[in-house]
Design a protein around this motif. Structure first.
Motif, PDB file in Angstrom:
ATOM      1  N   UNK A  21       0.832  -1.205   0.000  1.00  0.00           N
ATOM      2  CA  UNK A  21       0.000   0.000   0.000  1.00  0.00           C
ATOM      3  C   UNK A  21       0.868   1.257   0.000  1.00  0.00           C
ATOM      4  N   UNK A  22       2.165   1.075   0.203  1.00  0.00           N
ATOM      5  CA  UNK A  22       3.086   2.218   0.201  1.00  0.00           C
ATOM      6  C   UNK A  22       3.088   2.980   1.501  1.00  0.00           C
ATOM      7  N   UNK A  23       2.803   2.278   2.607  1.00  0.00           N
ATOM      8  CA  UNK A  23       2.741   2.998   3.887  1.00  0.00           C
ATOM      9  C   UNK A  23       4.098   3.592   4.287  1.00  0.00           C
ATOM     10  N   UNK A  24       5.187   2.861   4.018  1.00  0.00           N
ATOM     11  CA  UNK A  24       6.473   3.461   4.400  1.00  0.00           C
ATOM     12  C   UNK A  24       6.852   4.607   3.465  1.00  0.00           C
ATOM     13  N   UNK A  25       6.382   4.536   2.206  1.00  0.00           N
ATOM     14  CA  UNK A  25       6.677   5.643   1.289  1.00  0.00           C
ATOM     15  C   UNK A  25       6.004   6.926   1.759  1.00  0.00           C
ATOM     16  N   UNK A  26       4.786   6.794   2.289  1.00  0.00           N
ATOM     17  CA  UNK A  26       4.073   7.966   2.808  1.00  0.00           C
ATOM     18  C   UNK A  26       4.897   8.591   3.946  1.00  0.00           C
ATOM     19  N   UNK A  27       5.374   7.718   4.835  1.00  0.00           N
ATOM     20  CA  UNK A  27       6.144   8.227   5.974  1.00  0.00           C
ATOM     21  C   UNK A  27       7.469   8.835   5.519  1.00  0.00           C
ATOM     22  N   UNK A  29       8.093  10.262   2.753  1.00  0.00           N
ATOM     23  CA  UNK A  29       7.756  11.573   2.193  1.00  0.00           C
ATOM     24  C   UNK A  29       7.661  12.625   3.308  1.00  0.00           C
ATOM     25  N   UNK A  30       6.970  12.225   4.354  1.00  0.00           N
ATOM     26  CA  UNK A  30       6.756  13.148   5.470  1.00  0.00           C
ATOM     27  C   UNK A  30       8.074  13.446   6.196  1.00  0.00           C
ATOM     28  N   UNK A  31       8.831  12.389   6.482  1.00  0.00           N
ATOM     29  CA  UNK A  31      10.040  12.552   7.290  1.00  0.00           C
ATOM     30  C   UNK A  31      11.123  13.304   6.513  1.00  0.00           C
ATOM     31  N   UNK A  32      11.254  12.970   5.230  1.00  0.00           N
ATOM     32  CA  UNK A  32      12.308  13.619   4.441  1.00  0.00           C
ATOM     33  C   UNK A  32      11.911  15.017   4.003  1.00  0.00           C
ATOM     34  N   UNK A  36      12.859  21.327   9.816  1.00  0.00           N
ATOM     35  CA  UNK A  36      12.703  22.177  10.982  1.00  0.00           C
ATOM     36  C   UNK A  36      14.106  22.414  11.523  1.00  0.00           C
ATOM     37  N   UNK A  37      14.452  23.649  11.637  1.00  0.00           N
ATOM     38  CA  UNK A  37      15.795  23.979  12.078  1.00  0.00           C
ATOM     39  C   UNK A  37      16.069  23.413  13.470  1.00  0.00           C
ATOM     40  N   UNK A  38      17.247  22.872  13.638  1.00  0.00           N
ATOM     41  CA  UNK A  38      17.721  22.332  14.914  1.00  0.00           C
ATOM     42  C   UNK A  38      16.924  21.110  15.390  1.00  0.00           C
ATOM     43  N   UNK A  39      16.073  20.590  14.584  1.00  0.00           N
ATOM     44  CA  UNK A  39      15.327  19.405  15.006  1.00  0.00           C
ATOM     45  C   UNK A  39      15.923  18.192  14.302  1.00  0.00           C
ATOM     46  N   UNK A  40      16.006  17.118  15.058  1.00  0.00           N
ATOM     47  CA  UNK A  40      16.566  15.916  14.459  1.00  0.00           C
ATOM     48  C   UNK A  40      15.458  15.006  13.973  1.00  0.00           C
ATOM     49  N   UNK A  41      15.754  14.294  12.918  1.00  0.00           N
ATOM     50  CA  UNK A  41      14.806  13.266  12.502  1.00  0.00           C
ATOM     51  C   UNK A  41      15.570  11.960  12.353  1.00  0.00           C
ATOM     52  N   UNK A  42      14.853  10.870  12.430  1.00  0.00           N
ATOM     53  CA  UNK A  42      15.475   9.560  12.288  1.00  0.00           C
ATOM     54  C   UNK A  42      14.882   8.897  11.064  1.00  0.00           C
ATOM     55  N   UNK A  43      15.733   8.454  10.181  1.00  0.00           N
ATOM     56  CA  UNK A  43      15.245   7.684   9.044  1.00  0.00           C
ATOM     57  C   UNK A  43      15.899   6.320   9.101  1.00  0.00           C
ATOM     58  N   UNK A  44      15.178   5.369   9.601  1.00  0.00           N
ATOM     59  CA  UNK A  44      15.684   4.004   9.617  1.00  0.00           C
ATOM     60  C   UNK A  44      14.946   3.253   8.528  1.00  0.00           C
ATOM     61  N   UNK A  45      15.003   1.926   8.604  1.00  0.00           N
ATOM     62  CA  UNK A  45      14.275   1.157   7.611  1.00  0.00           C
ATOM     63  C   UNK A  45      12.829   0.967   8.048  1.00  0.00           C
ATOM     64  N   UNK A  46      12.551   0.988   9.337  1.00  0.00           N
ATOM     65  CA  UNK A  46      11.204   0.702   9.810  1.00  0.00           C
ATOM     66  C   UNK A  46      10.774   1.583  10.974  1.00  0.00           C
ATOM     67  N   UNK A  47      11.702   2.345  11.514  1.00  0.00           N
ATOM     68  CA  UNK A  47      11.376   3.294  12.587  1.00  0.00           C
ATOM     69  C   UNK A  47      11.789   4.683  12.131  1.00  0.00           C
TER      70      UNK A  47
END
Lengths: 202, 351
Positions: A21-27, A29-32, A36-47
């Motif tokens: 269904x492309x659920x990880x692709x949706x995420x 898109x959102x995460x990448x 936001x300046x000075x905010x960290x994001x995590x891009x793993x394979x599943x978290x």
């Protein structure tokens, strides 16, 4: 780390949806897509984690992906336990994935926390000519079950940020009325601990 | 898994913790730690109770350290390091009491290990939906090897690190494959099946007891976010493997039963041979090509894991050994390291 005066609220968000269904692709898109300046994001394979600013408040989403294959269905409760929000994804070109999504909604309603903010996402909204699930059908279902609904496209990014923004807004509204001196605790860990421990002792 | 993530495990310096504890200023903390450890011996063993006591203790000590003169101008990270050191110190001392302490633990470990042993004989990545592009033998074996290290550590955090390292290897495999091929990143749809396959390949020692130990005795404030997610994956994999049947592998019922019948395979299900078999059936040549002398190094795990402790004499002093200890230790040495006669001599000279 956050902009001064605003507190970060952690929110566990679980992602449910059939394979393909492309659920990880949706995420992704959102995460990448967020910056936001000075905010960290995590891009793993599943978290994944991503912060989102709503007015003067900030929500940090901790996104838990789940395996969509039928053979792993029975494991889902271990993931959605204690989640503040759930996004249930189906593919608008695949009716079976919509049936599967409804199954998850029922399950969450039966077992989950009634405070969990639930969103239904009809993904692949760019593939209009292949559509098999009508917007009206999904919209009606969502209304009847108290979910909010959007059709998204990970490919064109349509509604992707909007769905997370809407969840963040609802979480903040929900968290406001009872003033909680201990701060905002959106993930309830206490029930999880007792649940896991009972299962441990045979 | 991003190293900049706020949930990554810090690398605490245990020696820094010990050094601070030796300072006269920390005499009150040392007293509290000692009396906490002694207090355990006054109660009967109860995993739930022990866990609650440890978590309460860590929380109380965190508050104490926060306002302690030795840590007064320290950063939050330095205070975390102190609590990490404390967890490691206390749990190493209490390991024999707290690890696999419930009556059912050893049985559950044996049950899942035997099951994995049988599964290893016939399971293919396709049974679990591991996509072809992810069937990278070297990466999968590397991930399995990280898991197999779990019994080399006593502290909950270090055991958890073995799990995190295993997940990191799978994560990197998934990310690299999505970058180098047309394979769309499929998140948990790919991750969980791969992890389950790796666990089956690894047959990690005392899987059930190790996971339970981490859940109960890892400092709760650090068992959150990404770490909690990956531990949940291990727990759900354990649950999947325990309940595996023909339908969960999309297999024919009769074929599944035939495969799961011990007599149908080469595996004789005597208690010890199962664990040995599970390690031996890996293609050793590939592991060796990764520059590891796996066979000699891992062999002590094979039989001893069934006794509940990989290195039963690791923390014993020579003068504390009873004559039975010496007997069994000599047994281990001659069994697992037949060529190391000089160790035997050294050992005998110690007693």
């Amino acid at each position: 780390m956050a902009t001064s005066g605003s507190k970060i609220k952690n929110a566990k968000l679980v992602l449910l949806g059939d394979v393909g269904t492309g659920k990880s692709s949706v995420v992704l898109r959102f995460v990448k897509g967020q910056f936001v300046e000075f905010q960290e994001s995590t891009i793993g394979a599943a978290f994944f984690s991503q912060t989102l600013a709503v007015n003067d408040e900030t929500v940090k989403f901790e996104i838990w992906d789940t395996a969509g294959q039928e053979r792993y269905h029975s494991l889902a409760p271990m993931y959605y336990r204690g989640a503040a929000a759930a996004v249930i994804v189906y593919d608008i070109t695949n009716p079976a994935s919509f049936t599967r999504a409804k199954k998850w909604v029922q399950e969450l309603q039966a077992q989950g926390n009634s405070n969990t903010v639930m969103a239904l996402a009809g993904n692949k909204a760019d593939m209009l000519e292949a559509r098999k699930v009508s917007t009206e059908e999904a919209q009606t279902y969502a209304q009847e079950n108290g979910l909010f609904f959007m059709e998204t496209s990970a490919k064109t990014a349509i509604n992707v940020n909007d769905i997370f923004y809407e969840i963040a807004k609802r979480l903040l509204v929900q968290a406001q009325p009872p003033p909680n001196p201990a701060g905002m605790i959106l993930t309830d860990r206490s029930d999880q601990r007792s649940a896991t421990s009972t299962s441990c002792c045979s | 898994m991003d190293s900049s993530s706020s949930s990554h495990l810090p690398e605490p310096n245990f020696y820094d913790f010990l050094r601070r504890m030796r300072s006269p200023a920390s005499a009150d903390l040392v007293r509290a730690i000692k009396s906490f450890i002694v207090s355990f011996s006054l109660h009967t063993i109860d995993a739930e109770n022990d866990s609650r006591k440890l978590q309460d203790f860590l929380m109380a000590m965190e508050t104490n350290i926060r306002k302690h003169p030795l840590w007064i101008n320290c950063t939050d990270e330095e205070r975390d390091t102190a609590v990490e050191g404390l967890e490691k110190y206390v749990m190493t001392k209490l390991f024999n009491r707290t690890f696999a302490s419930s009556p059912g633990d050893a049985k559950s470990d044996m049950k899942i290990s035997k099951k994995i042993c049988l599964l290893q004989q016939f399971i293919k990545p396709d049974h679990l939906d591991v996509p072809k592009v992810l069937q990278n033998e070297a990466s999968l074996l590397y991930a399995a090897k990280e898991l197999q290290k779990i019994n080399a550590f006593k502290a909950p955090r270090e055991k958890l690190l073995c799990i995190m390292n295993c997940c990191r290897v799978i994560n990197n495999l998934l990310l690299n494959v999505s970058l180098s091929t047309n394979h769309m990143p499929a998140g948990a749809d790919d991750f969980l099946p791969t992890l389950i396959y790796v666990i089956i390949r690894a047959n990690p020692p005392q899987l059930h007891s190790n996971l339970k130990f981490i859940q109960l005795f890892r400092w709760q404030s650090k068992l959150v976010s990404e770490v909690e997610y990956y531990l949940t994956n291990l727990l759900s994999a354990e649950s999947f493997i325990s309940n595996i049947d023909a339908s969960s592998l999309s297999m024919d019922e009769i074929e599944f039963k035939k495969n799961m019948h011990p007599a149908a395979t080469q595996v004789t299900l005597s208690e010890s041979s199962c664990a040995v078999e599970s390690q031996v059936c890996e293609p050793n040549s590939i592991l060796e090509s990764l520059g590891e002398t796996v066979i000699t190094r891992r062999s002590p795990d094979k039989g001893t894991q069934l006794e509940g402790n990989n290195y039963p004499f690791l923390d014993k002093e020579a003068e504390n050994l009873s004559s039975e200890d010496v007997q069994s230790c000599l047994g281990y040495i001659s069994k697992w390291c037949p060529g190391t006669r000089h160790y035997l001599k050294l050992f005998i000279s110690l007693i």
